[in-house]
Design an enzyme around this catalytic site. Structure first.
Site, PDB file in Angstrom:
ATOM      1  N   ILE A   9      81.774 -68.239   8.514  1.00  0.00           N
ATOM      2  CA  ILE A   9      82.215 -69.630   8.395  1.00  0.00           C
ATOM      3  C   ILE A   9      83.676 -69.821   8.805  1.00  0.00           C
ATOM      4  O   ILE A   9      84.081 -70.910   9.202  1.00  0.00           O
ATOM      5  CB  ILE A   9      81.999 -70.150   6.952  1.00  0.00           C
ATOM      6  CG1 ILE A   9      82.125 -71.674   6.897  1.00  0.00           C
ATOM      7  CG2 ILE A   9      82.959 -69.459   5.972  1.00  0.00           C
ATOM      8  CD1 ILE A   9      81.716 -72.275   5.568  1.00  0.00           C
ATOM      9  N   GLY A  11      85.094 -68.499  11.373  1.00  0.00           N
ATOM     10  CA  GLY A  11      85.250 -68.384  12.812  1.00  0.00           C
ATOM     11  C   GLY A  11      85.170 -69.731  13.510  1.00  0.00           C
ATOM     12  O   GLY A  11      85.010 -70.778  12.882  1.00  0.00           O
ATOM     13  N   GLN A  12      85.280 -69.695  14.832  1.00  0.00           N
ATOM     14  CA  GLN A  12      85.219 -70.926  15.624  1.00  0.00           C
ATOM     15  C   GLN A  12      83.944 -71.709  15.322  1.00  0.00           C
ATOM     16  O   GLN A  12      83.988 -72.874  14.906  1.00  0.00           O
ATOM     17  CB  GLN A  12      85.268 -70.596  17.120  1.00  0.00           C
ATOM     18  CG  GLN A  12      84.965 -71.791  18.014  1.00  0.00           C
ATOM     19  CD  GLN A  12      84.809 -71.432  19.481  1.00  0.00           C
ATOM     20  OE1 GLN A  12      85.693 -71.721  20.276  1.00  0.00           O
ATOM     21  NE2 GLN A  12      83.677 -70.810  19.853  1.00  0.00           N
ATOM     22  N   SER A  90      82.160 -59.604  17.564  1.00  0.00           N
ATOM     23  CA  SER A  90      81.664 -60.293  18.751  1.00  0.00           C
ATOM     24  C   SER A  90      82.523 -60.107  19.995  1.00  0.00           C
ATOM     25  O   SER A  90      82.248 -60.728  21.028  1.00  0.00           O
ATOM     26  CB  SER A  90      81.532 -61.796  18.456  1.00  0.00           C
ATOM     27  OG  SER A  90      82.780 -62.334  18.057  1.00  0.00           O
ATOM     28  N   THR A 131      73.258 -64.318  22.114  1.00  0.00           N
ATOM     29  CA  THR A 131      74.321 -64.452  23.094  1.00  0.00           C
ATOM     30  C   THR A 131      73.798 -64.243  24.509  1.00  0.00           C
ATOM     31  O   THR A 131      72.854 -63.481  24.727  1.00  0.00           O
ATOM     32  CB  THR A 131      75.434 -63.423  22.815  1.00  0.00           C
ATOM     33  OG1 THR A 131      76.358 -63.388  23.916  1.00  0.00           O
ATOM     34  CG2 THR A 131      74.864 -62.032  22.657  1.00  0.00           C
ATOM     35  N   GLU A 133      75.209 -62.519  26.583  1.00  0.00           N
ATOM     36  CA  GLU A 133      75.465 -61.128  26.942  1.00  0.00           C
ATOM     37  C   GLU A 133      74.188 -60.286  26.907  1.00  0.00           C
ATOM     38  O   GLU A 133      74.127 -59.209  27.495  1.00  0.00           O
ATOM     39  CB  GLU A 133      76.509 -60.519  26.002  1.00  0.00           C
ATOM     40  CG  GLU A 133      77.914 -61.063  26.193  1.00  0.00           C
ATOM     41  CD  GLU A 133      78.593 -60.569  27.460  1.00  0.00           C
ATOM     42  OE1 GLU A 133      78.278 -59.437  27.895  1.00  0.00           O
ATOM     43  OE2 GLU A 133      79.433 -61.298  28.012  1.00  0.00           O
ATOM     44  N   TYR A 154      77.933 -54.331  22.087  1.00  0.00           N
ATOM     45  CA  TYR A 154      77.764 -55.641  21.445  1.00  0.00           C
ATOM     46  C   TYR A 154      76.441 -56.271  21.851  1.00  0.00           C
ATOM     47  O   TYR A 154      75.669 -56.740  21.005  1.00  0.00           O
ATOM     48  CB  TYR A 154      78.924 -56.554  21.826  1.00  0.00           C
ATOM     49  CG  TYR A 154      78.691 -58.003  21.503  1.00  0.00           C
ATOM     50  CD1 TYR A 154      78.630 -58.451  20.184  1.00  0.00           C
ATOM     51  CD2 TYR A 154      78.521 -58.946  22.521  1.00  0.00           C
ATOM     52  CE1 TYR A 154      78.409 -59.787  19.889  1.00  0.00           C
ATOM     53  CE2 TYR A 154      78.308 -60.285  22.223  1.00  0.00           C
ATOM     54  CZ  TYR A 154      78.246 -60.694  20.909  1.00  0.00           C
ATOM     55  OH  TYR A 154      78.024 -62.014  20.611  1.00  0.00           O
ATOM     56  N   LYS A 158      73.129 -57.108  19.577  1.00  0.00           N
ATOM     57  CA  LYS A 158      72.554 -58.451  19.521  1.00  0.00           C
ATOM     58  C   LYS A 158      71.083 -58.452  19.930  1.00  0.00           C
ATOM     59  O   LYS A 158      70.277 -59.244  19.411  1.00  0.00           O
ATOM     60  CB  LYS A 158      73.351 -59.400  20.413  1.00  0.00           C
ATOM     61  CG  LYS A 158      74.636 -59.925  19.798  1.00  0.00           C
ATOM     62  CD  LYS A 158      74.354 -60.887  18.652  1.00  0.00           C
ATOM     63  CE  LYS A 158      75.595 -61.617  18.196  1.00  0.00           C
ATOM     64  NZ  LYS A 158      75.321 -62.577  17.091  1.00  0.00           N
ATOM     65  N   HIS A 184      80.942 -70.436  24.797  1.00  0.00           N
ATOM     66  CA  HIS A 184      81.372 -71.759  24.345  1.00  0.00           C
ATOM     67  C   HIS A 184      82.745 -71.628  23.713  1.00  0.00           C
ATOM     68  O   HIS A 184      82.994 -70.740  22.909  1.00  0.00           O
ATOM     69  CB  HIS A 184      80.349 -72.384  23.392  1.00  0.00           C
ATOM     70  CG  HIS A 184      79.828 -71.464  22.337  1.00  0.00           C
ATOM     71  ND1 HIS A 184      78.973 -70.416  22.611  1.00  0.00           N
ATOM     72  CD2 HIS A 184      80.050 -71.425  21.008  1.00  0.00           C
ATOM     73  CE1 HIS A 184      78.683 -69.779  21.494  1.00  0.00           C
ATOM     74  NE2 HIS A 184      79.339 -70.365  20.513  1.00  0.00           N
TER      75      HIS A 184
END
Length: 355
Positions: A9, A11-12, A90, A131, A133, A154, A158, A184
């Site tokens: 929460i 984070g961006q 991330s 993601t 990625e 990473y 994911k 984003h």
């Protein structure tokens, strides 16, 4: 009143999602890791004195994706109707330096949440943040049908989390959806991520606080969107009648070099005069070209991005210029105020923290 639990929460994405859910009348719970200093700067504007006798609509809990017990305890205490798993290690380049930690938190951490949901017996709707990625070296454009070809620890972590989410949906009947979000960005982006690293550096150079900007691969192509628009997709996914996997992106890609040119050019500078290449910023395996095919998002959710590349860069530049007290070019200051007023006026919210 619906209840939501957000990991990551602070984070961006977590901060924007918390704002969105509060505006929709949710009681919001968030998980933060215990540390010697607070890392809640992105959500500090939501706080009010928890001892004023009013009912809190947001509450933070200490927990960690590396601890099954803490996750089970938080879910039991919060009794959420929806869980949004946004927490992860991330940073792609860092995942090469810390692959075991990345796998534990980003991959196994998702398993711990899903298992906590299963054991709780609650009818919880679960959102997993995937993601772009995951696609790695797959040929663009990339859609829900594109095979995964992860090119980093990473991305591999994911991928594990993505398939686990589907497995728990199919095997245990959990309402579990996945958003495969392409890059984003926003002024709340972490300062070590390439877009924010660029906009901060431009402002610092303009202010005389920095002379050069050291970068890695400038030719990587990315599909960049605006983070506040993407968190709405997360919410919309959990309002569907059936769970789904969905790709979210703008459908256009730009190189890091283009981002540099746009950001430096915005303040009348030539990026070639300030940018130097440093090999330490190259990844052992590179992802060259990510481009979303967001057809399903349009058809299933009725979602279209409004903020495109050029405006995104200028929104981020305006914010970092303002942070250093620098003049925002042209109409930028007015646009900046209009853009952020809607996300920052939360005087009527009452927040408390479980310490």
């Amino acid at each position: 009143m619906p209840k939501a639990l957000i990991t990551g929460i602070s984070g961006q994405d977590g901060s924007y999602l918390a704002e969105l859910l509060l505006s929709k009348g949710y009681e919001v719970h968030g998980i933060v890791r215990r540390a010697s200093t607070f890392s809640t700067g992105r959500i500090d504007h939501l706080y009010r004195d928890p001892h004023n006798g009013e009912k809190a609509q947001m509450r933070l809990h200490y927990g960690d994706l590396a601890s099954s017990d803490s996750l089970q305890n938080v879910i039991q205490a919060a009794e959420p109707d929806e869980i949004y798993n946004l927490a992860a290690q991330s940073h792609v380049r860092v995942s090469f330096d810390m692959p075991e930690y990345t796998g534990d938190v980003t991959g196994i951490g998702t398993l711990r949440i899903l298992e906590a949901i299963r054991r709780s017996g609650r009818k919880v709707r679960f959102y997993q943040a995937s993601t772009s990625e995951l696609f790695g070296s797959a040929k663009p454009p990339q859609s829900e049908a594109t095979p995964f070809e992860p090119q980093s620890p990473y991305a591999a972590a994911k991928a594990y989390a993505h398939w686990l989410t589907k497995n728990y949906r199919d095997g245990y009947g959990i309402f579990a959806s996945t958003g495969i979000l392409f890059n984003h960005e926003s002024p709340r982006r972490g300062e070590t991520f390439v877009t924010r690293k660029i906009t901060r550096a431009v402002a610092s150079i303009l202010a005389g606080k920095q002379k050069k900007l050291y970068m890695g691969n400038l030719d990587s192509l990315r599909d960049w969107g605006y983070a506040p628009e993407y968190v709405e997709v997360m919410w919309r996914l959990l309002q569907l009648d059936q769970p789904a996997e969905i790709v979210i992106g703008t459908g256009e890609s730009h190189t890091v070099r283009e981002f540099l040119d746009e950001a430096f050019g915005y303040v009348g500078l030539n990026y070639e005069d300030y940018v130097k290449i440093d090999p330490q910023y190259f990844r052992p395996t590179e992802v060259d070209y990510l481009l979303a095919e967001p057809k399903k998002a349009r058809e299933l959710l009725g979602w279209e991005p409004k903020i495109r590349f050029h405006e995104l860069v200028r929104i981020m530049m305006d914010a970092d210029l303002e942070l250093l007290g620098l003049e925002v070019p042209g109409e930028g200051k007015r646009l900046l105020a209009e853009r952020f007023d809607g996300w920052h006026r939360w005087e009527d919210q009452v927040i408390s923290m479980d310490r």
